[in-house]
Design a protein around this motif. Structure first.
Motif, PDB file in Angstrom:
ATOM      1  N   VAL A  62       0.843  -1.203   0.000  1.00 32.26           N
ATOM      2  CA  VAL A  62       0.000   0.000   0.000  1.00 32.26           C
ATOM      3  C   VAL A  62       0.878   1.253   0.000  1.00 32.26           C
ATOM      4  O   VAL A  62       0.664   2.173  -0.795  1.00 32.26           O
ATOM      5  N   MET A  63       1.861   1.298   0.889  1.00 33.80           N
ATOM      6  CA  MET A  63       2.724   2.471   0.943  1.00 33.80           C
ATOM      7  C   MET A  63       3.500   2.643  -0.366  1.00 33.80           C
ATOM      8  O   MET A  63       3.660   3.763  -0.851  1.00 33.80           O
ATOM      9  N   GLN A  64       3.933   1.528  -0.951  1.00 30.82           N
ATOM     10  CA  GLN A  64       4.640   1.599  -2.233  1.00 30.82           C
ATOM     11  C   GLN A  64       3.713   2.168  -3.311  1.00 30.82           C
ATOM     12  O   GLN A  64       4.126   3.001  -4.121  1.00 30.82           O
ATOM     13  N   ALA A  65       2.459   1.755  -3.323  1.00 35.33           N
ATOM     14  CA  ALA A  65       1.496   2.253  -4.312  1.00 35.33           C
ATOM     15  C   ALA A  65       1.257   3.748  -4.136  1.00 35.33           C
ATOM     16  O   ALA A  65       1.141   4.488  -5.119  1.00 35.33           O
ATOM     17  N   ILE A  66       1.187   4.213  -2.897  1.00 39.08           N
ATOM     18  CA  ILE A  66       0.999   5.645  -2.642  1.00 39.08           C
ATOM     19  C   ILE A  66       2.193   6.435  -3.164  1.00 39.08           C
ATOM     20  O   ILE A  66       2.036   7.462  -3.833  1.00 39.08           O
ATOM     21  N   VAL A  67       3.393   5.941  -2.883  1.00 38.61           N
ATOM     22  CA  VAL A  67       4.606   6.617  -3.352  1.00 38.61           C
ATOM     23  C   VAL A  67       4.644   6.641  -4.877  1.00 38.61           C
ATOM     24  O   VAL A  67       4.938   7.678  -5.491  1.00 38.61           O
ATOM     25  N   GLU A  68       4.334   5.512  -5.502  1.00 36.80           N
ATOM     26  CA  GLU A  68       4.354   5.432  -6.969  1.00 36.80           C
ATOM     27  C   GLU A  68       3.339   6.388  -7.592  1.00 36.80           C
ATOM     28  O   GLU A  68       3.573   6.927  -8.670  1.00 36.80           O
ATOM     29  N   ALA A  69       2.217   6.614  -6.912  1.00 42.70           N
ATOM     30  CA  ALA A  69       1.200   7.538  -7.422  1.00 42.70           C
ATOM     31  C   ALA A  69       1.590   8.995  -7.174  1.00 42.70           C
ATOM     32  O   ALA A  69       0.926   9.904  -7.671  1.00 42.70           O
ATOM     33  N   ARG A  70       2.658   9.193  -6.387  1.00 41.66           N
ATOM     34  CA  ARG A  70       3.171  10.532  -6.085  1.00 41.66           C
ATOM     35  C   ARG A  70       2.108  11.412  -5.425  1.00 41.66           C
ATOM     36  O   ARG A  70       1.974  12.585  -5.741  1.00 41.66           O
ATOM     37  N   LEU A  71       1.386  10.805  -4.497  1.00 37.53           N
ATOM     38  CA  LEU A  71       0.345  11.535  -3.778  1.00 37.53           C
ATOM     39  C   LEU A  71       0.845  11.993  -2.417  1.00 37.53           C
ATOM     40  O   LEU A  71       1.594  11.264  -1.755  1.00 37.53           O
ATOM     41  N   PRO A  72       0.406  13.169  -1.991  1.00 45.53           N
ATOM     42  CA  PRO A  72       0.658  13.517  -0.593  1.00 45.53           C
ATOM     43  C   PRO A  72      -0.150  12.563   0.279  1.00 45.53           C
ATOM     44  O   PRO A  72      -1.234  12.119  -0.110  1.00 45.53           O
ATOM     45  N   VAL A  73       0.380  12.242   1.449  1.00 41.92           N
ATOM     46  CA  VAL A  73      -0.295  11.277   2.321  1.00 41.92           C
ATOM     47  C   VAL A  73      -0.400  11.850   3.726  1.00 41.92           C
ATOM     48  O   VAL A  73       0.528  12.477   4.223  1.00 41.92           O
ATOM     49  N   ARG A  74      -1.545  11.643   4.320  1.00 39.10           N
ATOM     50  CA  ARG A  74      -1.792  12.034   5.716  1.00 39.10           C
ATOM     51  C   ARG A  74      -1.937  10.736   6.504  1.00 39.10           C
ATOM     52  O   ARG A  74      -2.816   9.930   6.216  1.00 39.10           O
ATOM     53  N   LEU A  75      -1.092  10.538   7.498  1.00 34.83           N
ATOM     54  CA  LEU A  75      -1.133   9.343   8.325  1.00 34.83           C
ATOM     55  C   LEU A  75      -2.004   9.591   9.539  1.00 34.83           C
ATOM     56  O   LEU A  75      -1.947  10.663  10.139  1.00 34.83           O
ATOM     57  N   SER A  76      -2.798   8.593   9.896  1.00 33.51           N
ATOM     58  CA  SER A  76      -3.689   8.719  11.042  1.00 33.51           C
ATOM     59  C   SER A  76      -3.550   7.511  11.953  1.00 33.51           C
ATOM     60  O   SER A  76      -3.366   6.393  11.490  1.00 33.51           O
ATOM     61  N   SER A  77      -3.683   7.741  13.247  1.00 33.95           N
ATOM     62  CA  SER A  77      -3.664   6.637  14.208  1.00 33.95           C
ATOM     63  C   SER A  77      -5.073   6.208  14.588  1.00 33.95           C
ATOM     64  O   SER A  77      -5.247   5.278  15.364  1.00 33.95           O
ATOM     65  N   ARG A  78      -6.081   6.883  14.051  1.00 33.02           N
ATOM     66  CA  ARG A  78      -7.476   6.587  14.380  1.00 33.02           C
ATOM     67  C   ARG A  78      -8.230   6.119  13.136  1.00 33.02           C
ATOM     68  O   ARG A  78      -8.065   6.687  12.060  1.00 33.02           O
ATOM     69  N   PRO A  79      -9.096   5.125  13.285  1.00 25.74           N
ATOM     70  CA  PRO A  79      -9.813   4.591  12.117  1.00 25.74           C
ATOM     71  C   PRO A  79     -10.797   5.582  11.487  1.00 25.74           C
ATOM     72  O   PRO A  79     -11.218   5.376  10.352  1.00 25.74           O
ATOM     73  N   ASP A  80     -11.135   6.664  12.193  1.00 25.18           N
ATOM     74  CA  ASP A  80     -12.021   7.669  11.598  1.00 25.18           C
ATOM     75  C   ASP A  80     -11.232   8.823  10.970  1.00 25.18           C
ATOM     76  O   ASP A  80     -11.803   9.810  10.528  1.00 25.18           O
TER      77      ASP A  80
END
Length: 94
Positions: A62-80
């Motif tokens: 999943v992380m590799q796919a996000i990097v390959e898509a060159r998208l900014p990513v927001r990481l969350s510790s909560r499921p919502d």
């Protein structure tokens, strides 16, 4: 995060399940969603259950796919997705 485009919400569960925008997904489905989101100048929001434990193999894909898509990513510790993990690895509620 200043993106005004669409958001794709990704969740990886401890047992290896993957959801995209709340629906069960495969890595291939995710790649298609990420491509569309990137075309629309969007953002990926990422949540991983049991984030302090060893990740399931799908989490790396999943992380590799996000990097390959060159998208900014927001990481969350909560499921919502109600918080964001900063560079200091601490949870910050927006």
């Amino acid at each position: 995060m200043s993106s005004t485009g669409p958001v794709v919400k990704i969740a990886v569960f401890a047992d290896g399940r993957l959801t995209v925008n709340g629906a069960a997904a495969t890595v291939e489905n995710l790649r298609a969603s990420l491509k569309h989101t990137a075309e629309m100048h969007g953002t990926a929001w990422y949540y991983r259950e049991a984030g302090q434990q060893e990740p399931p193999p799908v989490a790396i894909q999943v992380m590799q796919a996000i990097v390959e898509a060159r998208l900014p990513v927001r990481l969350s510790s909560r499921p919502d997705y109600s918080d964001a993990i900063g560079p200091d690895s601490k949870s910050n509620t927006p």
